[in-house]
Design an enzyme around this catalytic site. Structure first.
Site, PDB file in Angstrom:
ATOM      1  N   ASN A  23       0.809  -1.217   0.000  1.00 44.70           N
ATOM      2  CA  ASN A  23       0.000   0.000   0.000  1.00 44.70           C
ATOM      3  C   ASN A  23       0.841   1.266   0.000  1.00 44.70           C
ATOM      4  OD1 ASN A  23      -2.427   1.785   0.703  1.00 44.70           O
ATOM      5  ND2 ASN A  23      -1.078   2.072   2.473  1.00 44.70           N
ATOM      6  N   ASN A  29       8.997  20.198 -16.022  1.00 46.47           N
ATOM      7  CA  ASN A  29       9.665  20.765 -14.844  1.00 46.47           C
ATOM      8  C   ASN A  29      10.197  19.685 -13.900  1.00 46.47           C
ATOM      9  OD1 ASN A  29       8.856  23.363 -15.727  1.00 46.47           O
ATOM     10  ND2 ASN A  29       6.852  23.074 -14.760  1.00 46.47           N
ATOM     11  N   TYR A  75       4.132   9.432 -10.860  1.00 43.94           N
ATOM     12  CA  TYR A  75       3.153   8.599 -10.150  1.00 43.94           C
ATOM     13  C   TYR A  75       2.443   7.651 -11.131  1.00 43.94           C
ATOM     14  CZ  TYR A  75      -0.694   7.583  -6.878  1.00 43.94           C
ATOM     15  OH  TYR A  75      -1.610   6.968  -6.050  1.00 43.94           O
ATOM     16  N   THR A 119      -9.366  11.119   1.612  1.00 47.38           N
ATOM     17  CA  THR A 119      -8.252  10.913   2.537  1.00 47.38           C
ATOM     18  C   THR A 119      -7.678  12.271   2.942  1.00 47.38           C
ATOM     19  OG1 THR A 119      -6.580  10.843   0.801  1.00 47.38           O
ATOM     20  CG2 THR A 119      -7.660   8.749   1.364  1.00 47.38           C
ATOM     21  N   ASN A 175      -2.780  11.355 -15.485  1.00 46.66           N
ATOM     22  CA  ASN A 175      -3.252  12.538 -14.778  1.00 46.66           C
ATOM     23  C   ASN A 175      -2.214  13.637 -14.917  1.00 46.66           C
ATOM     24  OD1 ASN A 175      -5.116  13.989 -13.264  1.00 46.66           O
ATOM     25  ND2 ASN A 175      -4.175  13.399 -11.311  1.00 46.66           N
ATOM     26  N   GLY A 195       2.922   4.413  -0.607  1.00 46.93           N
ATOM     27  CA  GLY A 195       3.137   5.183  -1.827  1.00 46.93           C
ATOM     28  C   GLY A 195       3.275   6.655  -1.508  1.00 46.93           C
ATOM     29  N   LEU A 219       4.781  18.861 -13.499  1.00 46.20           N
ATOM     30  CA  LEU A 219       4.728  18.641 -14.942  1.00 46.20           C
ATOM     31  C   LEU A 219       6.062  18.073 -15.411  1.00 46.20           C
ATOM     32  CD1 LEU A 219       3.003  21.956 -16.153  1.00 46.20           C
ATOM     33  CD2 LEU A 219       1.963  19.688 -15.906  1.00 46.20           C
ATOM     34  N   LEU A 220       6.021  17.189 -16.396  1.00 48.16           N
ATOM     35  CA  LEU A 220       7.264  16.530 -16.819  1.00 48.16           C
ATOM     36  C   LEU A 220       8.290  17.546 -17.313  1.00 48.16           C
ATOM     37  CD1 LEU A 220       8.707  13.866 -17.140  1.00 48.16           C
ATOM     38  CD2 LEU A 220       7.755  13.666 -19.447  1.00 48.16           C
TER      39      LEU A 220
END
Length: 447
Positions: free
Chosen positions: A290, A301, A353, A388, A347, A292, A298-299
């Site tokens: 679990n 940056n 991620y 969460t 996303n 993480g 942004l890629l």
């Protein structure tokens, strides 16, 4: 965090919401020990060629003291708690027509938090085109119906693979999960179920009795919910988290009568310490990956300090621990890993991620035959929007949009993830291997 819109839509302003035509997400029925399996009678429908399997399903339901109906006729005002559509023997689209239209005629008499569950056969290599189309079509039926149902009701499907029988232990366990309140936030999903050596009888109130489970990232949130649920289901639980979370981890362990292990799962000796912690309890049976982290950027940056830790914690640690446990000779291990809908649909700002969660899904699929050879399984659960501490920090407008996008019109709770994981880790679910189950209220993006 409280969903104020959900509460208002189900409170004194409910008539106003209805008059204005505003979305009215329902309060979902969640599992309570000892509560009825469904909220009303269960109708079993099939095509002619699937009649024998429908009889077998009805027999199973009767054994659970469910009020089973074989005719759609009901008394005035009576509502079905669920409809089970059995299509295992259907070989042409024409054969599906009559039973589907029978189900259609019952949907307005489906109770709130009702269930529609299909039982069919998965498309297999070598299927003739017509047979493949007949079986494959069920997937579109279920996913579309899930988006049509209201009042907290859901549609899900069991896809039997190989020579798995409709009343095999794993098929029966999956049917029970989909019918029950444990699947409250699972909607529009089809789960392939294969043959297994699992056998009954099953203690449905304590399906993990006698098992030793390890849950990483268990100090709070989803991990803590998983630990609590597995303890409720009878497992002895070792909860793991990093040393800075030690106080919260100890609280969870004390609450469930478990064992707390402060551990950096990226350490080279993490698997050895897990084995050492579980040995006094009788050995390791279930491992829930679990833990993480996120480091959104942004890629364009992206930097190493944002990319590398996410890969290390979310993916590499799992791969390393699994490899070392198998090398140590652990047999019959049931692994369930946390993926994400981000790993399925992507996303913005989460390339790191998303990479790890897609990797988790691929690892579960590729690892299935490896675990099967040792008597174990490996599966993944892909949460959507879950309420969460982490999602509570998301800007209010983004949070509101994310809650309303799923078919169920709301975010899920950590316990929704925990229920799915506990089910996949249970003995009767042994016929489910290499799969990813979405627990997302049928989010509108991705498969």
């Amino acid at each position: 965090m409280t969903d104020s819109y959900l509460n208002l839509a189900n409170g004194t302003l409910k008539p106003v919401f209805k008059k204005l035509g505003l979305p009215q997400p329902a309060i979902l029925r969640r599992y309570r020990p000892g509560s009825p399996l469904t909220v009303g009678p269960v109708l079993v429908v099939s095509d002619d060629a699937s009649a024998a399997d429908a009889d077998a399903v009805a027999k199973v339901l009767t054994g659970w003291d469910v009020d089973v109906r074989r005719s759609p006729e009901t008394a005035d005002g009576e509502r079905f708690g669920a409809v089970v559509l059995v299509l295992t023997g259907a070989e042409t689209p024409a054969a599906v027509s009559a039973p589907v239209l029978t189900v259609a005629g019952t949907l307005r008499r489906l109770a709130g938090n009702g269930r529609v569950v299909t039982v069919s056969r998965a498309v297999a290599d070598g299927d003739a085109p017509v047979l493949a189309a007949t079986r494959g079509g069920v997937e579109g039926l279920v996913r579309s119906l899930g988006k049509e149902l209201r009042g907290g009701s859901t549609a899900n499907g069991i896809q039997l693979t190989g020579d798995a029988a409709v009343d095999s232990a794993s098929a029966v366990a999956t049917l029970r999960f989909f019918l029950s309140a444990k699947s409250a936030y699972v909607d529009g999903q089809l789960l392939p179920v294969g043959p297994s050596d699992a056998a009954g009888p099953v203690d449905w109130e304590a399906p993990l009795a006698g098992q030793v489970a390890v849950v990483t990232g268990a100090a709070r949130g989803i991990g803590a919910a998983i630990a609590r649920t597995m303890a409720r289901d009878g497992a002895k639980v070792v909860v793991i988290d990093v040393p800075p979370a030690g106080e919260s981890l100890a609280t969870v362990a004390n609450e469930i009568g478990g064992v707390a292990l402060q551990l950096d799962i990226t350490a080279d000796d993490a698997a050895d310490k897990i084995l050492a912690a579980t040995k006094p309890l009788g050995g390791l049976d279930i491992l829930v990956h679990n833990a993480g982290i996120t480091r959104d950027k942004l890629l364009a940056n992206m930097t190493a300090d944002k990319w590398d830790p996410v890969i290390a914690v979310n993916l590499t640690a799992q791969l390393q621990i699994n490899e070392r446990l198998l090398a140590a000779g652990v047999e019959g291990l049931r692994i369930v890993s946390l993926a994400s809908t981000t790993g399925l649909a992507g996303n913005r700002g989460q390339t790191n991620y998303g990479y790890t969660k897609a990797g988790v899904i691929a690892n579960a699929a590729a690892g299935a035959p490896v675990l099967a050879a040792t008597g174990g399984t490996t599966n993944a659960v892909a949460p959507g929007w879950i309420e969460t501490e982490m999602t509570a920090k998301v800007p209010a407008l983004t949070r509101t949009v994310a809650r309303r996008m799923p078919s169920l019109g709301q975010g899920g709770l950590p316990v929704d993830i925990a229920e799915a994981i506990s089910f996949l880790a249970s003995g009767p679910a042994a016929g489910i291997n290499g799969q990813t189950l979405r627990v997302c209220g049928q989010h509108m993006v991705g498969k």
